[in-house]
Design a protein around this motif. Structure first.
Motif, short mmCIF file in Angstrom:
data_model
loop_
_atom_site.label_atom_id
_atom_site.label_comp_id
_atom_site.label_asym_id
_atom_site.label_seq_id
_atom_site.Cartn_x
_atom_site.Cartn_y
_atom_site.Cartn_z
N MET A 26 80.95 -107.15 73.07
CA MET A 26 79.55 -106.90 73.40
C MET A 26 79.43 -106.77 74.92
SD MET A 26 76.15 -109.15 72.54
CE MET A 26 76.72 -110.64 73.30
N HIS A 27 78.63 -105.79 75.35
CA HIS A 27 78.35 -105.68 76.78
C HIS A 27 76.89 -105.25 76.95
CE1 HIS A 27 79.15 -101.36 76.11
NE2 HIS A 27 78.50 -101.14 77.25
N ILE B 263 73.85 -96.27 86.15
CA ILE B 263 73.67 -97.22 85.05
C ILE B 263 74.51 -98.43 85.40
CG2 ILE B 263 74.08 -97.66 82.61
CD1 ILE B 263 73.70 -94.60 82.17
N GLU B 264 73.88 -99.60 85.49
CA GLU B 264 74.64 -100.81 85.81
C GLU B 264 75.05 -101.50 84.52
OE1 GLU B 264 72.49 -104.00 87.81
OE2 GLU B 264 70.65 -103.39 86.81
N THR B 265 76.20 -102.17 84.58
CA THR B 265 76.75 -102.82 83.40
C THR B 265 77.60 -104.02 83.78
OG1 THR B 265 78.09 -102.45 81.41
CG2 THR B 265 78.75 -101.26 83.40
N ASP B 266 77.77 -104.91 82.82
CA ASP B 266 78.68 -106.04 83.04
C ASP B 266 80.09 -105.72 82.55
OD1 ASP B 266 78.09 -106.13 80.33
OD2 ASP B 266 77.25 -108.16 80.37
N ASP B 267 80.31 -104.50 82.02
CA ASP B 267 81.64 -104.07 81.59
C ASP B 267 81.74 -102.55 81.78
OD1 ASP B 267 83.97 -103.30 80.21
OD2 ASP B 267 83.76 -104.94 78.76
N ILE B 268 82.24 -102.13 82.94
CA ILE B 268 82.26 -100.72 83.30
C ILE B 268 83.06 -99.89 82.30
CG2 ILE B 268 83.10 -99.06 85.04
CD1 ILE B 268 82.32 -101.16 87.17
N GLU B 269 84.23 -100.37 81.88
CA GLU B 269 85.05 -99.60 80.95
C GLU B 269 84.39 -99.47 79.58
OE1 GLU B 269 87.71 -97.72 81.66
OE2 GLU B 269 87.37 -98.33 83.72
N CYS C 187 76.46 -92.17 87.50
CA CYS C 187 77.51 -93.16 87.74
C CYS C 187 77.31 -94.38 86.85
CB CYS C 187 77.50 -93.61 89.20
SG CYS C 187 77.91 -92.28 90.35
N VAL C 188 78.43 -94.97 86.44
CA VAL C 188 78.44 -96.26 85.76
C VAL C 188 78.98 -97.25 86.78
CG1 VAL C 188 79.40 -97.61 83.86
CG2 VAL C 188 78.79 -95.21 83.50
N VAL C 189 78.15 -98.23 87.16
CA VAL C 189 78.47 -99.15 88.25
C VAL C 189 78.41 -100.60 87.76
CG1 VAL C 189 77.54 -97.52 89.95
CG2 VAL C 189 76.06 -99.32 89.05
N ARG C 190 78.99 -101.49 88.55
CA ARG C 190 78.93 -102.90 88.21
C ARG C 190 77.48 -103.39 88.31
NH1 ARG C 190 78.80 -102.88 93.30
NH2 ARG C 190 79.35 -104.23 94.95
N LYS D 45 71.14 -109.66 89.60
CA LYS D 45 71.31 -110.78 88.68
C LYS D 45 70.06 -111.63 88.73
CE LYS D 45 76.25 -110.66 88.94
NZ LYS D 45 77.49 -111.36 89.10
N PRO D 46 69.49 -111.96 87.60
CA PRO D 46 69.89 -111.50 86.27
C PRO D 46 69.54 -110.03 86.08
CG PRO D 46 67.83 -112.69 86.10
CD PRO D 46 68.27 -112.78 87.55
N PHE D 47 69.98 -109.48 84.95
CA PHE D 47 69.72 -108.07 84.66
C PHE D 47 68.23 -107.75 84.66
CE2 PHE D 47 73.98 -107.19 82.72
CZ PHE D 47 74.18 -105.99 83.33
N GLY D 48 67.41 -108.64 84.16
CA GLY D 48 65.98 -108.37 84.09
C GLY D 48 65.54 -107.95 82.70
N PRO D 49 64.27 -107.57 82.59
CA PRO D 49 63.67 -107.38 81.26
C PRO D 49 64.07 -106.11 80.53
CG PRO D 49 62.09 -106.82 82.97
CD PRO D 49 63.31 -107.37 83.66
N HIS D 50 64.67 -105.16 81.18
CA HIS D 50 64.94 -103.86 80.55
C HIS D 50 66.42 -103.70 80.22
CE1 HIS D 50 60.85 -103.07 81.67
NE2 HIS D 50 61.16 -103.32 82.92
N LEU D 51 66.97 -104.68 79.56
CA LEU D 51 68.40 -104.78 79.29
C LEU D 51 68.73 -104.25 77.90
CD1 LEU D 51 71.18 -105.98 80.12
CD2 LEU D 51 70.42 -108.10 79.09
N ASN D 52 69.79 -103.48 77.80
CA ASN D 52 70.32 -103.05 76.50
C ASN D 52 71.56 -103.87 76.19
OD1 ASN D 52 68.59 -100.67 76.05
ND2 ASN D 52 69.60 -99.92 77.89
N THR D 53 71.72 -104.26 74.92
CA THR D 53 72.90 -104.96 74.46
C THR D 53 73.64 -104.05 73.49
OG1 THR D 53 71.78 -107.08 74.68
CG2 THR D 53 73.75 -107.03 73.28
#
Length: 127
Positions: free
Chosen positions: A1-2, A71-77, A110-113, A117-125
């Motif tokens: 999950m990311h 697009i920021e993410t906690d798992d770039i790959e 771009c997909v970036v780190r 922090k925290p991600f905030g209210p508009h987070l996708n899982t």
């Protein structure tokens, strides 16, 4: 999950001096200048946005001026893999810090780190 979310609107500016572009976009968007030199190398400037808004970053570039999304993410790959499954292509990995991608429509993004922090209210899982 990311996790991922829209992070940044990047205004790519083909210019020798970013300060004029920063002044224009600050006034045009009604956003104060947070930093004229984000990283100390003269390549990035940031306008002030609230935590629930995307970051507005100006970037000095050598290619034509344009706007792109980050697009920021906690798992770039994992995020790059997910976007590839949707039809995007990987174009270039930059210093193991982000992927330049191309959407099926031809738009670069771009997909970036994770940038905030925290991600905030508009987070996708994603699983």
């Amino acid at each position: 999950m990311h996790h991922s979310r829209l992070s940044t609107l990047v205004i790519d500016c083909q210019t020798g001096d970013l300060s004029d572009a920063v002044e224009f976009w600050s006034l045009a968007l009604g956003k104060n200048v947070e930093s004229y030199d984000e990283d100390g190398d003269g390549k990035y400037a940031r306008l002030h946005t609230e935590n629930d808004e995307p970051v507005v970053l100006l970037q000095k570039v050598t290619h034509d001026s344009r706007v792109h999304l980050d697009i920021e993410t906690d798992d770039i790959e994992a995020e790059a893999d997910r976007l590839e499954r949707l039809g995007a292509k990987r174009v270039n990995k930059v210093q193991d810090r982000w992927w330049v991608m191309e959407a099926p429509s031809g738009h670069r993004f771009c997909v970036v780190r994770q940038q905030r922090k925290p991600f905030g209210p508009h987070l996708n899982t994603w699983t």
